[in-house]
Design an enzyme around this catalytic site. Sequence first.
Site, mmCIF file in Angstrom:
data_model
loop_
_atom_site.group_PDB
_atom_site.id
_atom_site.type_symbol
_atom_site.label_atom_id
_atom_site.label_comp_id
_atom_site.label_asym_id
_atom_site.label_seq_id
_atom_site.Cartn_x
_atom_site.Cartn_y
_atom_site.Cartn_z
ATOM 1 N N ARG A 1 -9.936 5.259 9.153
ATOM 2 C CA ARG A 1 -10.591 5.794 7.564
ATOM 3 C C ARG A 1 -9.934 4.512 6.306
ATOM 4 O O ARG A 1 -11.067 4.376 5.687
ATOM 5 C CB ARG A 1 -10.031 6.808 6.923
ATOM 6 C CG ARG A 1 -10.228 7.931 8.018
ATOM 7 C CD ARG A 1 -9.832 9.283 7.744
ATOM 8 N NE ARG A 1 -8.383 8.989 7.535
ATOM 9 C CZ ARG A 1 -6.966 9.942 6.928
ATOM 10 N NH1 ARG A 1 -8.350 11.015 7.003
ATOM 11 N NH2 ARG A 1 -5.923 9.713 6.901
ATOM 12 N N ASP B 1 -5.839 7.200 1.900
ATOM 13 C CA ASP B 1 -5.542 7.098 0.287
ATOM 14 C C ASP B 1 -5.650 5.455 -0.933
ATOM 15 O O ASP B 1 -5.507 5.196 -1.156
ATOM 16 C CB ASP B 1 -4.398 7.540 -0.434
ATOM 17 C CG ASP B 1 -5.197 9.241 0.144
ATOM 18 O OD1 ASP B 1 -6.028 9.267 0.346
ATOM 19 O OD2 ASP B 1 -4.448 9.530 0.842
HETATM 20 N N1 CMX Z 1 6.684 4.322 0.917
HETATM 21 C C1 CMX Z 1 8.390 4.691 1.462
HETATM 22 N N2 CMX Z 1 8.814 4.882 2.089
HETATM 23 C C2 CMX Z 1 8.142 5.963 2.666
HETATM 24 C C3 CMX Z 1 7.371 5.934 3.123
HETATM 25 C C4 CMX Z 1 6.361 4.863 2.298
HETATM 26 N N3 CMX Z 1 5.407 4.745 1.844
HETATM 27 N N4 CMX Z 1 6.364 6.399 4.271
HETATM 28 C C5 CMX Z 1 7.100 6.851 4.981
HETATM 29 N N5 CMX Z 1 8.530 6.921 4.361
HETATM 30 C C6 CMX Z 1 9.958 7.165 4.471
HETATM 31 C C7 CMX Z 1 10.176 8.284 3.919
HETATM 32 O O1 CMX Z 1 10.438 8.710 2.731
HETATM 33 C C8 CMX Z 1 11.533 9.151 4.857
HETATM 34 O O2 CMX Z 1 12.637 8.336 4.370
HETATM 35 P P1 CMX Z 1 13.845 9.613 3.817
HETATM 36 O O3 CMX Z 1 14.510 9.284 6.199
HETATM 37 O O4 CMX Z 1 15.062 8.454 3.321
HETATM 38 O O5 CMX Z 1 13.558 11.005 3.816
HETATM 39 C C9 CMX Z 1 11.345 8.237 6.582
HETATM 40 O O6 CMX Z 1 10.252 6.629 5.825
HETATM 41 C C10 CMX Z 1 10.595 8.407 7.045
HETATM 42 O O7 CMX Z 1 9.064 8.779 6.782
HETATM 43 P P2 CMX Z 1 8.499 8.935 7.456
HETATM 44 O O8 CMX Z 1 8.409 9.434 9.177
HETATM 45 O O9 CMX Z 1 8.048 7.991 8.532
HETATM 46 O O10 CMX Z 1 7.004 9.750 7.037
HETATM 47 P P3 CMX Z 1 6.934 11.446 6.958
HETATM 48 O O11 CMX Z 1 6.074 11.853 8.092
HETATM 49 O O12 CMX Z 1 8.397 11.852 7.068
HETATM 50 O O13 CMX Z 1 6.416 11.397 5.874
HETATM 51 C C11 CMX Z 1 4.529 10.344 4.914
HETATM 52 C C12 CMX Z 1 4.612 10.833 5.519
HETATM 53 C C13 CMX Z 1 2.199 10.381 4.703
HETATM 54 C C14 CMX Z 1 4.375 11.872 3.708
HETATM 55 C C15 CMX Z 1 4.975 9.609 4.015
HETATM 56 O O14 CMX Z 1 4.692 8.235 5.381
HETATM 57 C C16 CMX Z 1 4.621 8.725 2.724
HETATM 58 O O15 CMX Z 1 5.422 10.184 2.121
HETATM 59 N N6 CMX Z 1 3.988 8.558 2.186
HETATM 60 C C17 CMX Z 1 3.261 7.970 1.064
HETATM 61 C C18 CMX Z 1 2.292 9.328 0.453
HETATM 62 C C19 CMX Z 1 0.972 8.874 1.371
HETATM 63 O O16 CMX Z 1 0.258 7.990 1.163
HETATM 64 N N7 CMX Z 1 0.291 9.850 1.936
HETATM 65 C C20 CMX Z 1 -1.189 10.758 2.074
HETATM 66 C C21 CMX Z 1 -1.172 10.893 4.058
HETATM 67 C C22 CMX Z 1 -2.577 10.710 3.936
HETATM 68 C C23 CMX Z 1 -3.021 12.166 3.240
HETATM 69 O O17 CMX Z 1 -2.104 13.501 3.820
HETATM 70 O O18 CMX Z 1 -3.809 12.217 2.357
#
Ligand code: CMX
Length: 439
Positions: free
Chosen positions: A327, A374
């Site tokens: 996307r 996004d």
């Molecule tokens: N920036 C910094 N750290 C990040 C990150 C990012 N973009 N993505 C993941 N991480 C971190 C997590 O916060 C987590 O840290 P902790 O262990 O300290 O808590 C670690 O990496 C492991 O996370 P993950 O297993 O890779 O990711 P999750 O499945 O838990 O979360 C998501 C997925 C999208 C919430 C996360 O990647 C994130 O917060 N991204 C930024 C927000 C975002 O763009 N959201 C939109 C997603 C799409 C949508 O739904 O519209």
Amino acid sequence: MDSLKEKFASKALPFSQDVKKFLKEHGDKVISEVTVAQVYGGLKGVPGMVSETSKLDPDEGIRFRGYSIPELRDLLPKAPGGNEPLPEGIFYLMLIGELPTEEDVADVSNNLGRRAIVPLHVFSVLDKLPMQTHPMTQFSIAIMAMRTEGVFAKEYRAGMSKKDYWSATYEDAMNLIARLPRVAAYIYRRTYHDGNHIEPDPKLDWAANFAHMLGYDSDEFKRLMRLYATIHSDHEGGNVSAHTNHLVSSALSDAYLSFSAAMNGLAGPLHGLANQEVVRWILKMREEIGTSSPTKEQIADYVKKTLSEGKVIPGYGHAVLRQTDPRYTAQMEFCKNYIGDKDDLINTVHAIYEVVPPILKSLGKVKNPWPNVDAHSGAILLHYGLKEYDFYTVLFGVSRSLGVMANMIWDRALGLPIERPGSTTLELLKKKVGATELA
Ligand code: CMX
């Protein structure tokens, strides 16, 4: 019965018989195991529901009824003179399970057009809200205010039989999809354009009419809205907004109750609100660095600073995806076709794409360092002048209605029961894995 509903009925009955037969023969087969980490970790990877409309592959991205986004940009019918798919087409595909013809799409468009009148009291409710109310809060409230028109709740009260649940749900779902663009545009114009509202143009397709009511009448913006709604429409069943709709509706809550709840989930910064957060983050970076064209080195420093402050990089990462979101790529291609390399903000979005993944990878904990949908959407909206980024998640919400409503109609046709996963406690988990010595 309208022709789309008739077509759905002809598909749903044999399909639900197939499901019943499958369950009878294979219902006790084990398909998955659950680890303790998954129980604490948001159940990622645990299959816990069925959603036929789309399926997300971690490496390849989303497929709608088996079709990828590039395939659909090619195969779905377009508006005359346009080259982006009409969202009515992806809705038809998700609901019926077949690629639509031009006539099918025109039929959906007309069907939605006939249902598009929003009751006046919804506007009065919105007008009573303080101007600083976030657009997503206004959106959720407006959806609830439209519930006065609910068909399912009325018929349930009158003693509707279970076999008719899907039919009443279809009516509510279609009415909701038809009316959301008008409601969203009303929120936008009241909040940012002094209540200078724009009447719908019934000759336009669903997305073009939305663009028109928002106040953006160029052909390019209409094309963008068609692409935007198509790519944001669905992302299989387990994402927060789709799953919330599915969960709430499993209590026989109607489409208004369920979709409003879904929108409250979409409004979270880790889900749909990320589209506004991305733009906010980039604008702040530009302000702090003092330039509208930061270098890759400056971006890298700002990314590291954001991480050191204990924040996430918005628009990057995903709970399922492990590659660049198709996307994101579709929006990049849109920019290549229509915008070129003359927009500083879009150029910065593309520079961020080169800078962020290696930094996130180097943290060693981020499972997906690549951009999601996004990371890109806000910059294109800003390019066309839609600069009020607090509104962006409403655009996502209007688009998401297509997928979650198609799913909800299917859920009712299949007669799915109330959802009720089990919960556990640390003590029980310890016993289960033989870790009582840690107590
Ligand atoms: N920036 C910094 N750290 C990040 C990150 C990012 N973009 N993505 C993941 N991480 C971190 C997590 O916060 C987590 O840290 P902790 O262990 O300290 O808590 C670690 O990496 C492991 O996370 P993950 O297993 O890779 O990711 P999750 O499945 O838990 O979360 C998501 C997925 C999208 C919430 C996360 O990647 C994130 O917060 N991204 C930024 C927000 C975002 O763009 N959201 C939109 C997603 C799409 C949508 O739904 O519209």
